[in-house]
Design an enzyme around this catalytic site. Structure first.
Site, PDB file in Angstrom:
ATOM      1  N   ASP A  67      -3.276  -7.536  -4.560  1.00 44.79           N
ATOM      2  CA  ASP A  67      -3.605  -6.468  -3.751  1.00 44.79           C
ATOM      3  C   ASP A  67      -4.082  -5.392  -4.487  1.00 44.79           C
ATOM      4  O   ASP A  67      -3.525  -5.194  -5.702  1.00 44.79           O
ATOM      5  CB  ASP A  67      -2.274  -6.083  -3.197  1.00 44.79           C
ATOM      6  CG  ASP A  67      -2.308  -5.629  -1.871  1.00 44.79           C
ATOM      7  OD1 ASP A  67      -3.571  -5.612  -1.307  1.00 44.79           O
ATOM      8  OD2 ASP A  67      -1.382  -5.151  -1.148  1.00 44.79           O
ATOM      9  N   LYS A 119     -13.780  -2.489   8.632  1.00 46.18           N
ATOM     10  CA  LYS A 119     -13.457  -3.458   7.386  1.00 46.18           C
ATOM     11  C   LYS A 119     -14.446  -4.576   7.444  1.00 46.18           C
ATOM     12  O   LYS A 119     -15.308  -4.838   8.705  1.00 46.18           O
ATOM     13  CB  LYS A 119     -12.028  -3.806   7.633  1.00 46.18           C
ATOM     14  CG  LYS A 119     -11.852  -4.851   8.837  1.00 46.18           C
ATOM     15  CD  LYS A 119     -10.668  -5.503   8.852  1.00 46.18           C
ATOM     16  CE  LYS A 119     -10.331  -6.470  10.080  1.00 46.18           C
ATOM     17  NZ  LYS A 119      -9.169  -7.151   9.970  1.00 46.18           N
ATOM     18  N   ARG A 175       7.279 -10.696   5.501  1.00 51.47           N
ATOM     19  CA  ARG A 175       6.914 -10.721   6.932  1.00 51.47           C
ATOM     20  C   ARG A 175       7.684 -11.474   7.808  1.00 51.47           C
ATOM     21  O   ARG A 175       7.538 -12.765   7.341  1.00 51.47           O
ATOM     22  CB  ARG A 175       5.639 -10.340   7.086  1.00 51.47           C
ATOM     23  CG  ARG A 175       4.646  -9.385   6.378  1.00 51.47           C
ATOM     24  CD  ARG A 175       3.548  -9.606   6.447  1.00 51.47           C
ATOM     25  NE  ARG A 175       2.597  -8.611   5.580  1.00 51.47           N
ATOM     26  CZ  ARG A 175       1.306  -8.497   5.195  1.00 51.47           C
ATOM     27  NH1 ARG A 175       0.538  -9.263   6.077  1.00 51.47           N
ATOM     28  NH2 ARG A 175       0.938  -7.562   4.489  1.00 51.47           N
ATOM     29  N   CYS A 216       0.729  -1.287   0.153  1.00 53.91           N
ATOM     30  CA  CYS A 216      -0.056   0.047   0.023  1.00 53.91           C
ATOM     31  C   CYS A 216       0.753   1.096  -0.043  1.00 53.91           C
ATOM     32  O   CYS A 216       0.432   2.280  -0.707  1.00 53.91           O
ATOM     33  CB  CYS A 216      -1.108  -0.033   1.310  1.00 53.91           C
ATOM     34  SG  CYS A 216      -0.439  -0.545   2.721  1.00 53.91           S
ATOM     35  N   HIS A 239      -8.338  -0.754   0.909  1.00 52.57           N
ATOM     36  CA  HIS A 239      -7.635  -1.887   0.598  1.00 52.57           C
ATOM     37  C   HIS A 239      -8.239  -3.247   0.400  1.00 52.57           C
ATOM     38  O   HIS A 239      -9.383  -3.285   1.159  1.00 52.57           O
ATOM     39  CB  HIS A 239      -6.889  -2.299   2.004  1.00 52.57           C
ATOM     40  CG  HIS A 239      -5.955  -1.126   2.466  1.00 52.57           C
ATOM     41  ND1 HIS A 239      -4.600  -1.335   2.445  1.00 52.57           N
ATOM     42  CD2 HIS A 239      -6.230  -0.075   3.119  1.00 52.57           C
ATOM     43  CE1 HIS A 239      -4.038  -0.189   2.940  1.00 52.57           C
ATOM     44  NE2 HIS A 239      -5.129   0.676   3.431  1.00 52.57           N
ATOM     45  N   HIS A 249      -5.860  -1.604  -4.277  1.00 55.23           N
ATOM     46  CA  HIS A 249      -6.022  -0.353  -3.719  1.00 55.23           C
ATOM     47  C   HIS A 249      -7.011   0.930  -4.287  1.00 55.23           C
ATOM     48  O   HIS A 249      -6.506   0.867  -5.330  1.00 55.23           O
ATOM     49  CB  HIS A 249      -4.912   0.538  -2.963  1.00 55.23           C
ATOM     50  CG  HIS A 249      -4.070  -0.649  -2.270  1.00 55.23           C
ATOM     51  ND1 HIS A 249      -2.766  -1.360  -2.461  1.00 55.23           N
ATOM     52  CD2 HIS A 249      -4.195  -0.555  -0.810  1.00 55.23           C
ATOM     53  CE1 HIS A 249      -2.534  -1.981  -1.332  1.00 55.23           C
ATOM     54  NE2 HIS A 249      -3.502  -1.343  -0.285  1.00 55.23           N
ATOM     55  N   GLN A 255       0.461 -10.919  -2.688  1.00 52.91           N
ATOM     56  CA  GLN A 255      -1.086 -10.554  -2.626  1.00 52.91           C
ATOM     57  C   GLN A 255      -1.452 -10.345  -3.802  1.00 52.91           C
ATOM     58  O   GLN A 255      -0.873  -9.601  -4.595  1.00 52.91           O
ATOM     59  CB  GLN A 255      -1.031  -9.635  -1.367  1.00 52.91           C
ATOM     60  CG  GLN A 255      -0.780  -9.837  -0.154  1.00 52.91           C
ATOM     61  CD  GLN A 255      -0.795  -8.600   0.892  1.00 52.91           C
ATOM     62  OE1 GLN A 255       0.050  -7.744   0.517  1.00 52.91           O
ATOM     63  NE2 GLN A 255      -1.343  -9.083   1.915  1.00 52.91           N
TER      64      GLN A 255
END
Length: 657
Positions: free
Chosen positions: A400, A483, A380, A351, A529, A402, A398
């Site tokens: 991912d 969320k 991570r 992000c 997200h 946004h 991911q």
């Protein structure tokens, strides 16, 4: 005789004798409820059944077949476990023993380096059953701090908990053990055994009994690597033998479906020790499945109005200082790399870099909503003890996205996102969904109340429009926005949290993101997200376990396998392979070097959707013998008919994806 009146959850009221308890209330309603009752909720707080009720109280009975009842059963069984261990192992120190999903655990420190064995688990289980048979009452009392420290003088972990609670340094686990406040809550089963706990517990140990001890594992005290290593005994407990047996059956089925074992059996991927923990290499067959997943994701995003972006795997520390990750996520990041022009970190999130893309030039309201998409690999640092195949891994990709939008676009964008998420999950064969809506923690949030309210209402409206069952998790949202988490239930009933739609009021502010509105003024966008798979790796692992390795035909790395009966049939088999490959199917052939039966067994172990056996009659008649996965053998099937059948299978879809 004086009386009191209590209110029931259905709005009705019941009159009882003064001094009556929740147990008396349950008995007044009916013998079945009295038998099933374990605890109560009195004016919103959980309570033991034997606590006297006050006039006007609102009371709900907790029964054994409810989630709350199972929690009480499991926590009570954990106490019996501690009692059994201290009887069998004089000098044993016990720390905490909470109920967890589907079970419980208790952590112990045994004297003189002693460790639990499988034989010990059997003996402990037998001792627990003795305690259950004795029907010992759980008796709660409150004592002062001094008395509590005296009671647990030979239990250092309990003393530490008491001291942390009374000093104000307690965490949630401590409060769960003691309950907080000046008085310390303790429970006795007998005069010789006492434990810290805020309760509630079942009335007596005779209410327990349907349990099993599962395994022993190591666990650091307070989950700190600096703390002493304790031994954790895991167990499970249920309200009936049938429920326990069903759970144990699910566990046995889960073991057969373990993606780590299936990945090896089907030659999909591996975790070489040379790489280090939590890192996988994908073998050709696994890579085919991964490519299919990623290609499908790319296609759906391209058709859904997303713009593709790519970002690097590491970045200067300044980026993560701006995003705040160095402040609140440093422990989950890999150590920094000192470079000639600064300090760099492998990225834990995509992000911040997507925010840089938005901020790369001036933006107009006409560009919004701006939907950015990346299959971005992140890193991570997960603790070694938490790693678990693809489910908990240190390097993963991911899908991912946004989305940057205006406040007015928020409602429609969230509704569209939820529909997108659900259609993708259905395409991969999931049909049973629930959701959690996490709302603002009043003590910790950024952004004003109005935008939090608007975003939360938009998330709730999307869930209700879709008709998706959901629970509200009050105060559980991250500080930067509410969320939705989507859970799926797999083929054996387990829940997996996969997709997330997360509002973010923090990063647009940190990166000073702006767009020029129709009023020619500058405005702050709202950021969403959204991850569909969560991570490609974990989603793949969930799929493997859901299907027990028998992936649907469209995802199978090999869709069709040809087996010539003898070498004389190999040329014909090759022509069938060529035909199927021209049709776009993934096909291989295993030549007649081994016996046919062995080759068929190997194909079934690999869970290939279609195994074709060809012999003399097939060569003469342009046919094949079809061994469909999970079906009956078919002979003399025309090749054209088989091609049409596989094509229909590959394209089978329950939704308009």
């Amino acid at each position: 005789m004086s009386t009191l009146t209590v209110k029931l959850p259905d709005g009705s009221a019941r009159e009882l004798a003064s001094g009556s308890t929740a147990a008396d209330l349950a008995a007044s309603i009916g013998s079945r409820l009295a038998k099933a009752a374990l605890a109560a909720v009195v004016d919103g707080s959980e309570s033991d059944l034997n606590v006297p009720l006050s006039d006007g109280a609102t009371v709900a009975i907790i029964t054994a077949d409810s989630d709350a009842g199972r929690h009480v059963l499991r926590h009570s069984t954990a106490h019996v476990l501690a009692q059994a261990v201290t009887r069998l192992f004089p000098g044993a120190k016990f720390s905490i023993g909470p109920a967890i999903e589907d079970g419980f655990y208790y952590d112990f420190d045994l004297p003189a380096g002693r460790t639990f064995s499988e034989t010990d688990l059997s003996a402990i289980s037998d001792k627990m059953r003795e305690i259950v048979k004795a029907d010992q009452p759980f008796v709660r009392s409150e004592v002062g701090v001094g008395e509590a420290l005296r009671l647990f003088a030979d239990q250092p972990y309990k003393c530490e908990i008491i001291e942390r609670v009374t000093s104000g340094a307690a965490d949630g686990a401590d409060a769960g053990e003691v309950g907080g406040g000046e008085a310390i809550s303790v429970y006795r089963n007998t005069e010789s055994f006492v434990d810290l706990c805020r309760g509630p517990h079942v009335p007596s140990t005779g209410k327990l009994g349907h349990f099993a001890l599962m395994k022993v594992a190591g666990a650091h005290w307070r989950s700190s690597e600096k703390g002493p290593m304790l031994q954790r005994i895991y167990g499970t407990a249920w309200e009936s033998k049938a429920a326990l047996d069903e759970h144990l059956h699910r566990l046995a089925e889960a073991e057969k479906r373990d993606h780590r074992r299936l990945a090896v059996e089907q030659d999909l991927l591996s975790f070489p020790s040379e790489l280090g923990g939590g890192l996988a290499v994908w073998h050709p067959k696994g890579a085919i499945v991964r490519k299919l997943m990623e290609d499908y994701s790319r296609e759906r995003h391209q058709n859904g109005g997303y713009q593709f972006v790519f970002t690097p795997h590491l970045a200067n520390a300044n980026l993560f200082q701006t995003s705040g990750h160095l402040d609140f996520y440093r422990d989950g990041m890999y150590p920094p790399m000192e470079m000639d022009n600064g300090v760099y970190y492998p990225k834990p999130m995509n992000c911040p870099m997507h925010c840089l893309i938005f901020a790369g030039r001036g933006r107009s309201y006409r560009e919004l909503p701006m939907r950015l998409f990346e299959l971005g690999t992140v890193y991570r640092y997960e603790r070694a003890g938490t790693l678990h195949g693809l489910m908990r891994i240190r390097g993963f990709t991911q899908d991912d996205s946004h989305i940057y939008c205006t406040e007015d676009q928020l409602q429609d964008e969230i509704a569209s996102l939820l529909d997108f998420v659900m259609s993708v999950l259905r395409r991969f064969g999931f049909k049973d969904f629930t959701a959690n809506l996490s709302t603002k923690d009043p003590a910790k949030y950024v952004g004003d109340d109005a935008i939090w309210g608007k975003a939360t209402d938009a998330l709730r409206a999307a869930l209700e429009k879709y008709g998706l069952e959901y629970k509200i998790k009050e105060g559980d949202a991250a500080f930067y926005g509410p969320k939705i988490d989507i859970d799926v239930r797999d083929a054996i009933g387990r829940k997996w949290q996969l997709s997330t739609i997360q509002c973010d009021f923090n990063l647009p502010q940190r990166f000073d993101l702006e767009y020029v509105g129709a009023d020619s003024q500058r405005h702050r966008p709202i950021m969403l997200h959204r991850a569909l798979f969560g991570s490609v790796e974990r989603f793949f692992g969930v799929l493997l376990e859901h299907y027990a390795g028998a992936l649907p035909t469209w995802l199978a790395p090999v869709q069709v396998r040809l087996l010539p009966v003898a070498s004389a049939h190999e040329a014909y088999a090759a022509s069938v392979v060529a035909r199927l490959q021209r049709e776009g199917f993934r096909v291989d052939v295993i030549h007649a070097d081994d016996q046919l039966g062995k080759r068929i067994r190997n194909a079934k172990m690999e869970k290939i959707p279609y195994v074709l056996v060809v012999g003399d009659d097939d060569v003469a008649n342009s046919t094949v013998g079809v061994n469909p996965r999970g079906g009956e053998v078919e002979r003399d099937v025309r090749i054209d008919d088989f091609v049409a059948r596989v094509a229909a299978d590959v394209n089978a879809d329950d939704v308009d994806a």
